[in-house]
Design a protein around this motif. Structure first.
Motif, short mmCIF file in Angstrom:
data_model
loop_
_atom_site.label_atom_id
_atom_site.label_comp_id
_atom_site.label_asym_id
_atom_site.label_seq_id
_atom_site.Cartn_x
_atom_site.Cartn_y
_atom_site.Cartn_z
N PRO A 55 -7.39 -3.75 -0.82
CA PRO A 55 -8.36 -3.10 -0.43
C PRO A 55 -9.05 -4.05 0.59
CG PRO A 55 -8.47 -3.26 -2.73
CD PRO A 55 -7.25 -3.44 -2.59
N CYS B 223 -3.41 -0.47 3.71
CA CYS B 223 -4.30 -1.74 3.57
C CYS B 223 -5.36 -1.76 4.76
CB CYS B 223 -3.67 -2.93 3.18
SG CYS B 223 -2.41 -3.57 4.69
N MET C 297 -9.04 -0.62 1.89
CA MET C 297 -7.85 0.40 2.61
C MET C 297 -8.38 1.14 3.69
SD MET C 297 -6.99 1.93 -1.39
CE MET C 297 -7.62 1.21 -2.75
N ILE D 30 -1.67 5.82 1.50
CA ILE D 30 -2.70 4.66 1.64
C ILE D 30 -2.03 3.46 2.35
CG2 ILE D 30 -3.75 2.86 0.05
CD1 ILE D 30 -4.28 5.46 -1.17
N SER E 8 0.68 -1.14 -0.04
CA SER E 8 -0.03 0.12 0.02
C SER E 8 1.02 1.21 -0.17
CB SER E 8 -0.75 -0.05 1.15
OG SER E 8 -0.45 -0.25 2.43
#
Lengths: 280, 174
Positions: free
Chosen positions: A184, A270, A186, A268, A149
């Motif tokens: 995802p 996960c 996320m 980002i 991520s």
């Protein structure tokens, strides 16, 4: 009065927190995953979310890391001005990471040089962010960050005229481009304002805030809620196979910025959004 | 969207049957390799040397597990992002690689090579490493031990749950 805190006390705490964070998610993240499983209407999506729920249980009960990518250890320390640390702070943090990753059977995922890429074999060094605060306590947050991520994270140097709409579009762009690669559903950490490097640090910090606690600023809290809805409407879904659950939470941290700028970082994470917090 | 239980190595018939979106439970032998192992395998081929295992007909799992505790076969064992292997993959498909397990998107070159060489790309659920580790019954490092978690391992799996992302008929979930 100056309070003494030993380096070994810090090492011990970080060692335990690295292990704890990798085996068990905090209640807010667990709650969001469990709720998503209950609410999800997509067939494939529900099946994947059921695997994630089962995975959390196995990890906790059998001491197997939730994810094999046990991350690079990101450590935030808020150190009271009235604390004196006995010993080398950076070394104390790295000693904690070294022991935690060894004793916790966690994966060593750090390479010494970005181009030569030889594994350091003990997951050090950590990434350490220190800030000085009033008081005589030390607040430590350990956030092991996976790179599936992390690789999908972005910084946007927006213009002031881009405003709220520009911010929302950029976050949407980051999540869409992350898609199935970022595991995802996320968790989205947003840093807004400051400058180039501060917005990125704020975005990482945003990931460590309780997902059930909204920003104290009403307009930011509203944007967090609106973004959560918009991002879930993308339909990317768990694993990128479609569904109602693309994002578990959106946290935005802000800082004043320059008259000419609107820096924005989207970090980002996960669904394995891990952290442990302790006060010494 | 069908559901199948398939034994490894994959047969031509298995590959032809599978369609993007199908659920598959894989049992049998496969190999792990991720970034550093792919780089080293490619360098080996460039030197005109042999790969550490016969890749023809085999399946690679893009995995770098966490260490096993005493008494465990392996630690946490979920997939890593496949796109980082894209640079190396078409060449391995030309050599007969038939199955890949990872997560996330592949580039167009890899998708074309999957179709040309009649192979299949599966995703396992990212971030479900504890669950997936329970499907791994044996694990042996067979090459590149110095790479630690990135070494090449031979695994025996039972009912490893995966989903077909890219089939051999030019269909892809994403």
């Amino acid at each position: 009065m100056i309070r003494e805190v030993s380096g070994s006390e810090i090492s011990k705490a970080i060692e335990e927190m690295c292990i704890e964070a990798n085996l068990s998610l905090t209640d807010d993240v667990r709650g969001r995953i469990t709720k998503a499983f209950k609410d999800e209407t997509g067939f494939v999506a529900k099946k994947i979310l059921s695997q994630l729920v089962e995975n959390m249980e196995i990890a906790k009960n059998e001491s197997i890391p939730i994810c094999q990518d046990t991350g690079m250890a990101v450590v935030f320390m808020e150190i009271g001005q009235d604390v004196h640390i006995d010993g080398d702070l950076t070394e104390a943090v790295n000693e904690g990471v070294r022991n935690g990753y060894e004793r916790g059977y966690l994966r060593k995922s750090v390479v010494k040089d970005p181009l030569i890429r030889e594994n350091t074999k003990d997951n050090t060094p950590a990434i350490l962010h220190v800030s000085l605060v009033p008081g005589d306590k030390i607040k430590i947050t350990v956030a092991p960050k996976g790179f599936g991520s992390e690789n999908m994270s972005k910084v946007y140097m927006l213009k002031p005229s881009d405003g709220e709409e520009g911010v929302k579009n950029a976050v949407l762009d980051a999540v869409k481009s992350a898609g199935p690669n970022a595991c995802p559903p996320m968790v989205v950490g947003v840093g807004l304002g400051g400058d180039f490097e501060l917005c990125a640090i704020l975005a990482k910090k945003a990931l460590t805030r309780d997902l059930d606690r909204r920003s104290e600023k009403p307009h930011i809290a509203r944007i967090e809620e609106e973004l959560l809805k918009t991002l879930n409407e993308t339909g990317i879904g768990p694993g990128g196979f479609g569904g109602d659950t693309t994002v578990l939470g959106v946290n935005i941290e802000t800082y004043p910025t320059h008259i000419a700028g609107l820096p924005l970082a989207v970090n980002i994470c996960c669904h394995v959004n891990r952290h442990a917090v302790r006060v010494l | 969207m069908a559901e199948y239980h398939i034994n490894l190595p994959l047969t031509k018939e298995d590959i032809s049957l599978l369609e993007a979106g199908d659920f598959v439970y894989l049992s049998g032998t496969l190999y792990t390799a991720r970034d550093a192992a792919h780089k080293r395998m490619t360098e080996t081929l460039e030197k005109g040397e042999k790969l550490p295992f016969d890749i023809n007909g085999e399946t690679i799992y893009y995995l770098g597990p966490s260490p096993a505790r005493p008494g465990q076969v392996i630690g946490s064992a979920g997939p890593t992002t496949s796109s980082r292997m894209d640079k190396y993959t078409p060449r391995l498909l030309e050599l007969g690689l038939k199955g890949m397990i990872g997560k996330g998107r592949r580039n167009e070159e890899v998708k074309a090579a999957i179709n040309k060489n009649k192979a299949v790309y599966f995703a396992a659920v990212g971030g479900a490493g504890a669950l997936l580790s329970k499907c791994i019954k044996e694990s042996t490092v067979i090459a590149y031990e110095d790479l630690g978690t990135e070494a090449v391992r031979k695994l025996r799996v039972e009912d490893l749950p995966v989903i077909v992302v890219t089939d051999c008929h030019k269909n892809s979930v994403y």
